[in-house]
Enzyme design. Structure first.
Site, mmCIF file in Angstrom:
data_model
loop_
_atom_site.group_PDB
_atom_site.id
_atom_site.type_symbol
_atom_site.label_atom_id
_atom_site.label_comp_id
_atom_site.label_asym_id
_atom_site.label_seq_id
_atom_site.Cartn_x
_atom_site.Cartn_y
_atom_site.Cartn_z
ATOM 1 N N HIS A 101 -6.969 -2.962 9.336
ATOM 2 C CA HIS A 101 -8.138 -3.562 9.056
ATOM 3 C C HIS A 101 -9.180 -3.904 10.320
ATOM 4 O O HIS A 101 -9.594 -4.950 10.232
ATOM 5 C CB HIS A 101 -7.922 -5.031 8.045
ATOM 6 C CG HIS A 101 -7.326 -4.644 6.858
ATOM 7 N ND1 HIS A 101 -6.732 -5.798 6.265
ATOM 8 C CD2 HIS A 101 -7.016 -3.448 6.196
ATOM 9 C CE1 HIS A 101 -6.162 -5.471 5.041
ATOM 10 N NE2 HIS A 101 -6.155 -3.768 5.169
ATOM 11 N N GLU B 15 0.944 -1.044 0.265
ATOM 12 C CA GLU B 15 0.142 0.041 0.041
ATOM 13 C C GLU B 15 0.842 1.236 0.036
ATOM 14 O O GLU B 15 0.262 2.355 0.364
ATOM 15 C CB GLU B 15 -0.967 -0.078 1.157
ATOM 16 C CG GLU B 15 -2.132 -0.939 1.271
ATOM 17 C CD GLU B 15 -2.988 -0.736 -0.122
ATOM 18 O OE1 GLU B 15 -2.782 0.454 -0.823
ATOM 19 O OE2 GLU B 15 -4.197 -1.592 -0.064
HETATM 20 ZN ZN LIG Z 1 -5.281 -2.862 3.777
#
Ligand SMILES: [Zn+2]
Length: 210
Positions: A97, A76
């Site tokens: 998350h 990411e």
């Molecule tokens: Zn993620």
């Protein structure tokens, strides 16, 4: 080791978040920007948090090129870099998350201001529209949502929080998860109504010390 203190901060934030249950497995990623050089220290891809040390944190430039570090940066990273490019005030990013906040992200529902602590984050935690993970579009979607709060939900994905430092961003990510959990519990007991907008605005000013 280049940016030793910053890498220690990023590693500590990630490991602490793992130990407190904010992330599981190898999900989530953390980064911090060095104000002097503009370089970014970011967690590596796919490494167990129990084994993570400051040497594992990768130093990259704003183009995403590795400056120092033997590991692959988080997948990411493009999201982190877009946020740093577009938000000069941001010095740290936490992405998780965490389950209660991510449950709202699954429903593409914002976290409303049902608690006073929300004023430390914004007047609500908005949802950024879905974008393919690992692409700069996640960052673009997040930047737009982050214009109104220190954290946002990423539709069908998770949470991103920003701050002046990675510690501040991590604290905000934890706060969002705690608020989402309390909101969930309150919703089992009744229908939690949002705090009125004018009260939220007063709280935001109060917490900012204005
Ligand atoms: Zn993620």
């Amino acid at each position: 080791m280049l940016l030793a203190s910053l890498r220690e901060q990023v590693c500590a934030a990630a490991v602490r978040s793992y130990r407190s249950g904010l992330v599981r497995g190898t999900s989530g990623n953390w980064s911090a920007r060095d104000p002097l050089t503009g370089l970014v220290a970011v967690t590596p891809s796919g490494l167990a948090y129990e084994k993570m040390t400051p040497e594992d944190i990768v130093v990259v430039n704003l183009d995403g090129e590795v400056v120092e570090g033997g590991r692959r940066p988080s997948s990411e990273l493009p999201m982190h870099l877009v946020i740093y490019r577009r938000r000069p005030d941001v010095g740290g990013i936490a992405h998780t998350h965490s389950p209660y906040a991510t449950a709202l992200a699954v429903l593409e529902r914002e976290l409303p201001p049902v608690l006073i602590e929300m004023a430390l984050v914004g007047t609500r935690v908005p949802v950024a529209p879905f974008a393919m993970p690992g692409t700069p579009e996640v960052g673009e979607a997040a930047v737009a949502a982050l214009a109104e709060a220190q954290a946002c939900l990423l539709a069908r994905h998770g949470v991103v929080a920003v701050g002046r430092t990675v510690e501040e961003a991590t604290l905000t990510a934890a706060r969002v998860e705690e608020m989402a959990q309390i909101y969930h519990l309150a919703a089992q007991l009744g229908s939690p109504e949002p705090i009125p907008a004018e009260v939220m605005e007063t709280l935001v000013r109060k917490y900012r010390g204005q």
